[in-house]
Each structure stands twice: as structure tokens, then as C-alpha cells.
Design a protein around this motif. Structure first.
Motif, PDB file in Angstrom:
ATOM      1  N   GLN A   1     -28.971  11.751   9.115  1.00  0.00           N
ATOM      2  CA  GLN A   1     -30.330  11.880  10.018  1.00  0.00           C
ATOM      3  C   GLN A   1     -29.957  12.500  11.448  1.00  0.00           C
ATOM      4  O   GLN A   1     -30.660  13.583  11.766  1.00  0.00           O
ATOM      5  CB  GLN A   1     -30.800  10.517  10.346  1.00  0.00           C
ATOM      6  CG  GLN A   1     -31.612   9.938   8.893  1.00  0.00           C
ATOM      7  CD  GLN A   1     -32.100   8.574   9.292  1.00  0.00           C
ATOM      8  OE1 GLN A   1     -31.394   7.873  10.097  1.00  0.00           O
ATOM      9  NE2 GLN A   1     -33.028   8.219   8.599  1.00  0.00           N
ATOM     10  N   LYS A   2     -28.998  12.276  11.903  1.00  0.00           N
ATOM     11  CA  LYS A   2     -28.288  12.709  13.250  1.00  0.00           C
ATOM     12  C   LYS A   2     -28.120  14.205  13.085  1.00  0.00           C
ATOM     13  O   LYS A   2     -28.417  15.223  13.805  1.00  0.00           O
ATOM     14  CB  LYS A   2     -27.241  12.153  13.888  1.00  0.00           C
ATOM     15  CG  LYS A   2     -27.436  10.909  14.418  1.00  0.00           C
ATOM     16  CD  LYS A   2     -26.149  10.046  14.877  1.00  0.00           C
ATOM     17  CE  LYS A   2     -26.519   8.579  15.212  1.00  0.00           C
ATOM     18  NZ  LYS A   2     -25.172   8.092  15.543  1.00  0.00           N
TER      19      LYS A   2
ATOM     20  N   ILE B   1     -29.834  20.061  13.671  1.00  0.00           N
ATOM     21  CA  ILE B   1     -30.234  21.374  13.093  1.00  0.00           C
ATOM     22  C   ILE B   1     -31.392  21.722  13.528  1.00  0.00           C
ATOM     23  O   ILE B   1     -31.791  22.950  13.985  1.00  0.00           O
ATOM     24  CB  ILE B   1     -30.073  21.294  11.647  1.00  0.00           C
ATOM     25  CG1 ILE B   1     -28.619  21.150  11.338  1.00  0.00           C
ATOM     26  CG2 ILE B   1     -30.601  22.601  11.087  1.00  0.00           C
ATOM     27  CD1 ILE B   1     -27.980  20.976   9.972  1.00  0.00           C
ATOM     28  N   LYS B   2     -32.412  20.800  13.433  1.00  0.00           N
ATOM     29  CA  LYS B   2     -33.848  20.984  13.756  1.00  0.00           C
ATOM     30  C   LYS B   2     -34.026  21.338  15.135  1.00  0.00           C
ATOM     31  O   LYS B   2     -34.676  22.534  15.448  1.00  0.00           O
ATOM     32  CB  LYS B   2     -34.836  19.901  13.402  1.00  0.00           C
ATOM     33  CG  LYS B   2     -36.201  19.951  13.628  1.00  0.00           C
ATOM     34  CD  LYS B   2     -36.954  18.716  13.288  1.00  0.00           C
ATOM     35  CE  LYS B   2     -38.498  19.095  13.433  1.00  0.00           C
ATOM     36  NZ  LYS B   2     -39.208  18.336  14.512  1.00  0.00           N
ATOM     37  N   GLN B   3     -33.402  20.773  15.893  1.00  0.00           N
ATOM     38  CA  GLN B   3     -33.370  21.025  17.501  1.00  0.00           C
ATOM     39  C   GLN B   3     -32.867  22.488  17.875  1.00  0.00           C
ATOM     40  O   GLN B   3     -33.366  23.382  18.424  1.00  0.00           O
ATOM     41  CB  GLN B   3     -32.809  20.034  18.195  1.00  0.00           C
ATOM     42  CG  GLN B   3     -32.588  20.230  19.854  1.00  0.00           C
ATOM     43  CD  GLN B   3     -31.885  19.107  20.581  1.00  0.00           C
ATOM     44  OE1 GLN B   3     -31.055  18.489  19.963  1.00  0.00           O
ATOM     45  NE2 GLN B   3     -32.376  18.765  21.685  1.00  0.00           N
ATOM     46  N   LYS B   4     -31.771  22.681  17.100  1.00  0.00           N
ATOM     47  CA  LYS B   4     -31.183  24.027  17.508  1.00  0.00           C
ATOM     48  C   LYS B   4     -32.013  25.181  17.040  1.00  0.00           C
ATOM     49  O   LYS B   4     -32.184  26.320  17.553  1.00  0.00           O
ATOM     50  CB  LYS B   4     -29.764  24.068  16.752  1.00  0.00           C
ATOM     51  CG  LYS B   4     -28.506  23.153  17.356  1.00  0.00           C
ATOM     52  CD  LYS B   4     -27.478  23.367  16.866  1.00  0.00           C
ATOM     53  CE  LYS B   4     -26.484  22.423  17.564  1.00  0.00           C
ATOM     54  NZ  LYS B   4     -24.942  22.426  16.891  1.00  0.00           N
ATOM     55  N   LEU B   5     -32.603  25.043  15.700  1.00  0.00           N
ATOM     56  CA  LEU B   5     -33.483  26.031  15.160  1.00  0.00           C
ATOM     57  C   LEU B   5     -34.945  26.193  15.969  1.00  0.00           C
ATOM     58  O   LEU B   5     -35.254  27.291  16.228  1.00  0.00           O
ATOM     59  CB  LEU B   5     -33.755  25.610  13.876  1.00  0.00           C
ATOM     60  CG  LEU B   5     -32.642  25.849  12.563  1.00  0.00           C
ATOM     61  CD1 LEU B   5     -33.059  25.591  11.527  1.00  0.00           C
ATOM     62  CD2 LEU B   5     -32.026  27.301  12.534  1.00  0.00           C
ATOM     63  N   GLU B   6     -35.294  25.158  16.129  1.00  0.00           N
ATOM     64  CA  GLU B   6     -36.540  25.429  17.113  1.00  0.00           C
ATOM     65  C   GLU B   6     -36.338  25.845  18.285  1.00  0.00           C
ATOM     66  O   GLU B   6     -37.284  26.474  18.945  1.00  0.00           O
ATOM     67  CB  GLU B   6     -37.311  24.049  17.078  1.00  0.00           C
ATOM     68  CG  GLU B   6     -37.823  23.307  15.837  1.00  0.00           C
ATOM     69  CD  GLU B   6     -38.346  21.981  15.871  1.00  0.00           C
ATOM     70  OE1 GLU B   6     -38.193  21.264  16.612  1.00  0.00           O
ATOM     71  OE2 GLU B   6     -38.985  21.847  14.678  1.00  0.00           O
TER      72      GLU B   6
END
Length: 67
Positions: free
Chosen positions: A52-53, A58-63
């Protein structure tokens, strides 16, 4: 063994979309009986938390790249 693959979404309307596929496998000896069931639960919880972390990062970096 861990395997992570990024696959582009085939929908032309979603040109930036993709699927992140992660497969994890492990073999643990000696995790039988009452003690083993407790240890397995702890191991699964730690693995889930770690995944989950990693996905949140990954989501934070991509967005963040889109800004």
C-alpha cells in the motif's frame, strides 16, 4: 519472488492510462500449527502495508509529474 509490470491501457480514449500488475510469491517453512497461523497473519499484514505504501508513493510521483 516479485514481479511488477506496467501495461498500457488499450483504450485509445485513455492514452495516458495503464495497469500496474504486481505478483508476489513466497514460500515459508515451519509456519504450521497455531504459532504458524499467527506468524503468517503478521507476515501478510506487513506485506500488505508495504505494498500500500509503495503504490501510494508511485501514485503521488505520477500525479505530481503532470503539474
Amino acid at each position: 519472488m516479485d514481479l511488477t509490470v506496467c501495461v498500457r491501457d488499450s483504450d485509445p480514449a485513455n492514452k495516458d492510462g495503464f495497469y500496474l500488475i504486481t505478483v508476489k510469491g513466497s514460500k515459508q517453512a515451519g509456519l504450521t500449527g497455531f504459532k504458524g497461523s499467527i506468524l503468517r497473519k503478521v507476515a501478510v499484514d506487513k506485506t500488505r502495508s508495504s505494498l500500500q505504501k509503495a503504490l501510494a508513493s508511485i501514485k503521488q510521483k505520477l500525479e505530481g509529474q503532470g503539474n
